[in-house]
Motif scaffolding. Structure first.
Motif, PDB file in Angstrom:
ATOM      1  N   ALA A 195       0.833  -1.205   0.000  1.00  0.00           N
ATOM      2  CA  ALA A 195       0.000   0.000   0.000  1.00  0.00           C
ATOM      3  C   ALA A 195       0.866   1.251   0.000  1.00  0.00           C
ATOM      4  O   ALA A 195       2.039   1.228   0.382  1.00  0.00           O
ATOM      5  CB  ALA A 195      -0.923   0.000   1.209  1.00  0.00           C
ATOM      6  N   GLU A 196       0.262   2.329  -0.443  1.00  0.00           N
ATOM      7  CA  GLU A 196       0.875   3.650  -0.354  1.00  0.00           C
ATOM      8  C   GLU A 196      -0.216   4.666  -0.055  1.00  0.00           C
ATOM      9  O   GLU A 196      -1.392   4.444  -0.359  1.00  0.00           O
ATOM     10  CB  GLU A 196       1.604   4.007  -1.653  1.00  0.00           C
ATOM     11  CG  GLU A 196       0.696   4.114  -2.871  1.00  0.00           C
ATOM     12  CD  GLU A 196       1.456   4.498  -4.120  1.00  0.00           C
ATOM     13  OE1 GLU A 196       2.630   4.896  -3.999  1.00  0.00           O
ATOM     14  OE2 GLU A 196       0.877   4.418  -5.224  1.00  0.00           O
ATOM     15  N   TRP A 197       0.181   5.776   0.570  1.00  0.00           N
ATOM     16  CA  TRP A 197      -0.781   6.822   0.900  1.00  0.00           C
ATOM     17  C   TRP A 197      -0.707   7.911  -0.157  1.00  0.00           C
ATOM     18  O   TRP A 197       0.388   8.389  -0.503  1.00  0.00           O
ATOM     19  CB  TRP A 197      -0.499   7.407   2.277  1.00  0.00           C
ATOM     20  CG  TRP A 197      -0.874   6.472   3.389  1.00  0.00           C
ATOM     21  CD1 TRP A 197      -0.157   5.399   3.833  1.00  0.00           C
ATOM     22  CD2 TRP A 197      -2.075   6.515   4.164  1.00  0.00           C
ATOM     23  NE1 TRP A 197      -0.830   4.758   4.841  1.00  0.00           N
ATOM     24  CE2 TRP A 197      -2.013   5.422   5.079  1.00  0.00           C
ATOM     25  CE3 TRP A 197      -3.182   7.344   4.198  1.00  0.00           C
ATOM     26  CZ2 TRP A 197      -3.028   5.166   5.992  1.00  0.00           C
ATOM     27  CZ3 TRP A 197      -4.192   7.100   5.110  1.00  0.00           C
ATOM     28  CH2 TRP A 197      -4.114   6.029   5.999  1.00  0.00           C
ATOM     29  N   VAL A 198      -1.863   8.298  -0.680  1.00  0.00           N
ATOM     30  CA  VAL A 198      -1.908   9.342  -1.703  1.00  0.00           C
ATOM     31  C   VAL A 198      -2.965  10.368  -1.304  1.00  0.00           C
ATOM     32  O   VAL A 198      -3.863  10.096  -0.502  1.00  0.00           O
ATOM     33  CB  VAL A 198      -2.242   8.771  -3.104  1.00  0.00           C
ATOM     34  CG1 VAL A 198      -1.189   7.752  -3.534  1.00  0.00           C
ATOM     35  CG2 VAL A 198      -3.634   8.157  -3.142  1.00  0.00           C
ATOM     36  N   ALA A 199      -2.842  11.552  -1.886  1.00  0.00           N
ATOM     37  CA  ALA A 199      -3.830  12.600  -1.628  1.00  0.00           C
ATOM     38  C   ALA A 199      -5.194  12.163  -2.144  1.00  0.00           C
ATOM     39  O   ALA A 199      -5.301  11.478  -3.170  1.00  0.00           O
ATOM     40  CB  ALA A 199      -3.397  13.895  -2.296  1.00  0.00           C
ATOM     41  N   LEU A 200      -6.238  12.559  -1.434  1.00  0.00           N
ATOM     42  CA  LEU A 200      -7.593  12.207  -1.853  1.00  0.00           C
ATOM     43  C   LEU A 200      -7.862  12.687  -3.269  1.00  0.00           C
ATOM     44  O   LEU A 200      -8.536  12.004  -4.048  1.00  0.00           O
ATOM     45  CB  LEU A 200      -8.602  12.821  -0.876  1.00  0.00           C
ATOM     46  CG  LEU A 200     -10.062  12.391  -1.044  1.00  0.00           C
ATOM     47  CD1 LEU A 200     -10.220  10.900  -0.773  1.00  0.00           C
ATOM     48  CD2 LEU A 200     -10.970  13.204  -0.124  1.00  0.00           C
ATOM     49  N   LEU A 222     -15.203   8.600  -2.896  1.00  0.00           N
ATOM     50  CA  LEU A 222     -14.314   9.703  -2.519  1.00  0.00           C
ATOM     51  C   LEU A 222     -15.069  10.716  -1.657  1.00  0.00           C
ATOM     52  O   LEU A 222     -14.519  11.275  -0.709  1.00  0.00           O
ATOM     53  CB  LEU A 222     -13.759  10.396  -3.762  1.00  0.00           C
ATOM     54  CG  LEU A 222     -12.749   9.626  -4.601  1.00  0.00           C
ATOM     55  CD1 LEU A 222     -12.130  10.548  -5.649  1.00  0.00           C
ATOM     56  CD2 LEU A 222     -11.655   9.026  -3.741  1.00  0.00           C
ATOM     57  N   ALA A 223     -16.342  10.946  -2.004  1.00  0.00           N
ATOM     58  CA  ALA A 223     -17.150  11.856  -1.186  1.00  0.00           C
ATOM     59  C   ALA A 223     -17.313  11.304   0.228  1.00  0.00           C
ATOM     60  O   ALA A 223     -17.255  12.052   1.214  1.00  0.00           O
ATOM     61  CB  ALA A 223     -18.521  12.059  -1.835  1.00  0.00           C
ATOM     62  N   ALA A 224     -17.503   9.982   0.343  1.00  0.00           N
ATOM     63  CA  ALA A 224     -17.621   9.365   1.666  1.00  0.00           C
ATOM     64  C   ALA A 224     -16.322   9.511   2.449  1.00  0.00           C
ATOM     65  O   ALA A 224     -16.330   9.787   3.656  1.00  0.00           O
ATOM     66  CB  ALA A 224     -17.993   7.894   1.524  1.00  0.00           C
ATOM     67  N   ALA A 225     -15.187   9.340   1.764  1.00  0.00           N
ATOM     68  CA  ALA A 225     -13.888   9.513   2.432  1.00  0.00           C
ATOM     69  C   ALA A 225     -13.700  10.957   2.895  1.00  0.00           C
ATOM     70  O   ALA A 225     -13.186  11.217   3.987  1.00  0.00           O
ATOM     71  CB  ALA A 225     -12.760   9.104   1.492  1.00  0.00           C
ATOM     72  N   ALA A 226     -14.131  11.890   2.059  1.00  0.00           N
ATOM     73  CA  ALA A 226     -14.033  13.302   2.450  1.00  0.00           C
ATOM     74  C   ALA A 226     -14.910  13.586   3.661  1.00  0.00           C
ATOM     75  O   ALA A 226     -14.534  14.365   4.550  1.00  0.00           O
ATOM     76  CB  ALA A 226     -14.437  14.197   1.277  1.00  0.00           C
ATOM     77  N   ALA A 227     -16.090  12.952   3.723  1.00  0.00           N
ATOM     78  CA  ALA A 227     -16.985  13.149   4.866  1.00  0.00           C
ATOM     79  C   ALA A 227     -16.362  12.644   6.157  1.00  0.00           C
ATOM     80  O   ALA A 227     -16.720  13.114   7.245  1.00  0.00           O
ATOM     81  CB  ALA A 227     -18.315  12.434   4.612  1.00  0.00           C
ATOM     82  N   LEU A 228     -15.431  11.698   6.049  1.00  0.00           N
ATOM     83  CA  LEU A 228     -14.718  11.207   7.232  1.00  0.00           C
ATOM     84  C   LEU A 228     -13.556  12.117   7.621  1.00  0.00           C
ATOM     85  O   LEU A 228     -12.893  11.880   8.632  1.00  0.00           O
ATOM     86  CB  LEU A 228     -14.179   9.798   6.965  1.00  0.00           C
ATOM     87  CG  LEU A 228     -15.203   8.707   6.652  1.00  0.00           C
ATOM     88  CD1 LEU A 228     -14.495   7.385   6.391  1.00  0.00           C
ATOM     89  CD2 LEU A 228     -16.199   8.563   7.784  1.00  0.00           C
ATOM     90  N   GLY A 229     -13.286  13.124   6.782  1.00  0.00           N
ATOM     91  CA  GLY A 229     -12.181  14.033   7.060  1.00  0.00           C
ATOM     92  C   GLY A 229     -10.866  13.597   6.465  1.00  0.00           C
ATOM     93  O   GLY A 229      -9.812  14.170   6.785  1.00  0.00           O
ATOM     94  N   CYS A 230     -10.891  12.586   5.598  1.00  0.00           N
ATOM     95  CA  CYS A 230      -9.644  12.079   5.013  1.00  0.00           C
ATOM     96  C   CYS A 230      -9.140  13.028   3.920  1.00  0.00           C
ATOM     97  O   CYS A 230      -9.887  13.358   2.997  1.00  0.00           O
ATOM     98  CB  CYS A 230      -9.857  10.701   4.393  1.00  0.00           C
ATOM     99  SG  CYS A 230     -10.437   9.435   5.527  1.00  0.00           S
ATOM    100  N   ASN A 231      -7.896  13.448   4.011  1.00  0.00           N
ATOM    101  CA  ASN A 231      -7.285  14.152   2.889  1.00  0.00           C
ATOM    102  C   ASN A 231      -6.235  13.291   2.199  1.00  0.00           C
ATOM    103  O   ASN A 231      -5.729  13.635   1.137  1.00  0.00           O
ATOM    104  CB  ASN A 231      -6.677  15.482   3.334  1.00  0.00           C
ATOM    105  CG  ASN A 231      -5.483  15.283   4.253  1.00  0.00           C
ATOM    106  OD1 ASN A 231      -5.322  14.227   4.860  1.00  0.00           O
ATOM    107  ND2 ASN A 231      -4.652  16.303   4.371  1.00  0.00           N
ATOM    108  N   ARG A 232      -5.915  12.140   2.816  1.00  0.00           N
ATOM    109  CA  ARG A 232      -5.047  11.133   2.213  1.00  0.00           C
ATOM    110  C   ARG A 232      -5.674   9.767   2.483  1.00  0.00           C
ATOM    111  O   ARG A 232      -6.293   9.557   3.533  1.00  0.00           O
ATOM    112  CB  ARG A 232      -3.624  11.187   2.779  1.00  0.00           C
ATOM    113  CG  ARG A 232      -2.909  12.494   2.464  1.00  0.00           C
ATOM    114  CD  ARG A 232      -1.533  12.547   3.125  1.00  0.00           C
ATOM    115  NE  ARG A 232      -0.622  11.538   2.577  1.00  0.00           N
ATOM    116  CZ  ARG A 232       0.053  11.689   1.446  1.00  0.00           C
ATOM    117  NH1 ARG A 232      -0.088  12.785   0.732  1.00  0.00           N
ATOM    118  NH2 ARG A 232       0.867  10.753   1.028  1.00  0.00           N
ATOM    119  N   VAL A 233      -5.507   8.849   1.546  1.00  0.00           N
ATOM    120  CA  VAL A 233      -6.096   7.515   1.691  1.00  0.00           C
ATOM    121  C   VAL A 233      -5.062   6.453   1.311  1.00  0.00           C
ATOM    122  O   VAL A 233      -4.191   6.690   0.467  1.00  0.00           O
ATOM    123  CB  VAL A 233      -7.358   7.346   0.811  1.00  0.00           C
ATOM    124  CG1 VAL A 233      -8.517   8.141   1.360  1.00  0.00           C
ATOM    125  CG2 VAL A 233      -7.076   7.734  -0.635  1.00  0.00           C
TER     126      VAL A 233
END
Length: 428
Positions: free
Chosen positions: A26-31, A166-177
């Protein structure tokens, strides 16, 4: 290298291809950079959404008990408090029995209130509010945690990050996933007759269309294609090019037919590439081969674009699905009716190209006539195919068949806009 005579069944070849890879790291990238990537870890809700009970309507926050037996002829009256509550405000007002508070959509419900009466069901005169309908507790209210509870898996790992996800991830406050590292696939066109697009076409030459087809399919599947160009039918030059490839997977096109100028398997033997299989019982694409060397997978594909397209969907996609740890299908099968008969004769599984078309609320598969299946014009119009079993009987018109929608292609419809009822029929 002498190729074995026996051909591997298609399903077995797909399973072998998947077994040759392990789920990637895995790697972390910007949303903002994660669209169409594959999630590597579950995204878990750290808090309830919404965090507080909120209004679903413009109206008045009330106590449901104060609306009991309210009607158009016998309204209940309450006193309206200030201020008006809007989204983003933290309410300081308390709704006591016999009171109400003006509230707008999305605003946090004030303490004491347990329902919202819409504007159309009330009449306000000064501070007096006339309520014309009885409400149960919770009416027109989104309760705390109704959308998601803390600890809930919002998006499971192995799922494609679509715009909605992606909208759901943004609702969680994620700026990286966390996403799965992309598979890098090196692509080589082989053959004396193959040249690069963008150069003047020389006599007796052809452009490297199959390589560009595969590159586009790989992009659709979330992989990274690396073009290594064209190499003539020269074993030494092929070996030099394939010795240290810039990828996790290598795909060569052409040179699998066993002719005098087909050197790819001699190159495999020279480089020490260990074959997994070298023939598959299917048409087109039966000459496909898979091998491995030093942790790199080597695919040898025929030069035909149609054969390469079938091989990609039937054999490379299972491999990529395992690489990405996919837990949902890239493209689900679609059931359609045949518009004309298909012959089931043959020694292996046969892929029949065609078009999926919605006509009068029914999904149809229009098979291409066999004599035109390899023409460039017919190939460009194809958006699907179906597999016909070996030694099967002829499939008559209107037979329900399982069609495979080609990645990146669009479905066709004879209607400009299909109703919801029509799509329900299409999906059957």
């Amino acid at each position: 290298m002498t190729r074995p005579r026996g051909a591997v069944p298609l399903k077995e070849a797909a399973a072998l291809a998947a077994q040759c890879v392990r789920p990637a790291s895995a790697e972390w990238v910007a949303l903002t950079e994660s669209l169409h990537r594959i999630l590597a870890q579950d995204l878990i809700a750290p808090f309830p959404l919404p965090g507080e009970a909120r209004s679903r309507m413009d109206g008045y926050a009330v106590r449901a008990a104060d609306t009991r037996r309210a009607s158009q002829t016998q309204p209940r009256t309450v006193r309206c408090l200030e201020p008006t509550l809007s989204a983003g405000m933290v309410p300081s007002v308390i709704v006591e029995p016999g009171t109400a508070c003006r509230i707008l959509t999305g605003a946090v419900l004030p303490q004491g209130a347990d329902a919202v009466v819409p504007d159309e069901d009330v009449q306000r005169v000064g501070e007096t509010l006339y309520i014309h309908t009885e409400l149960p507790p919770g009416r027109w209210v989104t309760s705390q945690g109704e959308w998601m509870q803390p600890g809930a898996v919002v998006i499971p790992s192995g799922h494609l990050l679509t715009p909605a996800r992606l909208a759901a991830a943004a609702a969680l406050g994620c700026n990286r996933v966390p996403v799965v590292v992309r598979c890098r696939v090196a692509l080589v066109s082989t053959g004396n007759e193959i040249q690069e697009p963008g150069t003047p076409l020389e006599s007796a030459m052809s452009y490297a269309d199959t390589r560009y087809l595969l590159a586009a399919l790989l992009l659709c599947a979330g992989a990274v294609p690396v073009h290594m160009g064209c190499v003539p039918d020269d074993a030494a030059r092929m070996a030099a090019l394939l010795h240290e490839p810039p990828g996790d997977v290598v795909i060569t096109t052409g040179g699998t037919g066993g002719g005098d100028q087909d050197f790819i398997f001699d190159v495999w033997a020279e480089l020490g590439i260990v074959p997994v299989f070298q023939r598959v019982a299917m048409k087109p694409g039966g000459g496909v081969a898979l091998g491995h060397r030093k942790g790199v997978l080597y695919w040898a594909l025929p030069g035909s674009p149609w054969a390469a397209q079938v091989i990609f969907h039937e054999l490379l996609m299972p491999m990529l699905s395992r690489w990405y740890g996919m837990k949902e299908p890239w493209f689900p099968p679609m059931w359609a009716k045949l518009s004309r008969p298909i012959s089931g004769k043959g020694r292996g599984v046969r892929a029949v190209p065609g078009r999926l078309v919605c006509r009068q609320e029914t999904l149809w598969f229009d098979p291409q006539p066999q004599e035109s299946s390899l023409s460039l014009a017919a190939f460009a119009k194809t958006n699907a195919y179906t597999l016909v079993p070996a030694q099967g009987s002829t499939l008559e018109a209107e037979t329900l068949i399982c069609a495979r929608h080609l990645m990146g292609s669009a479905l066709e419809s004879d209607a400009q806009n299909l109703s919801c009822d029509a799509w329900r029929h299409v999906r059957k």
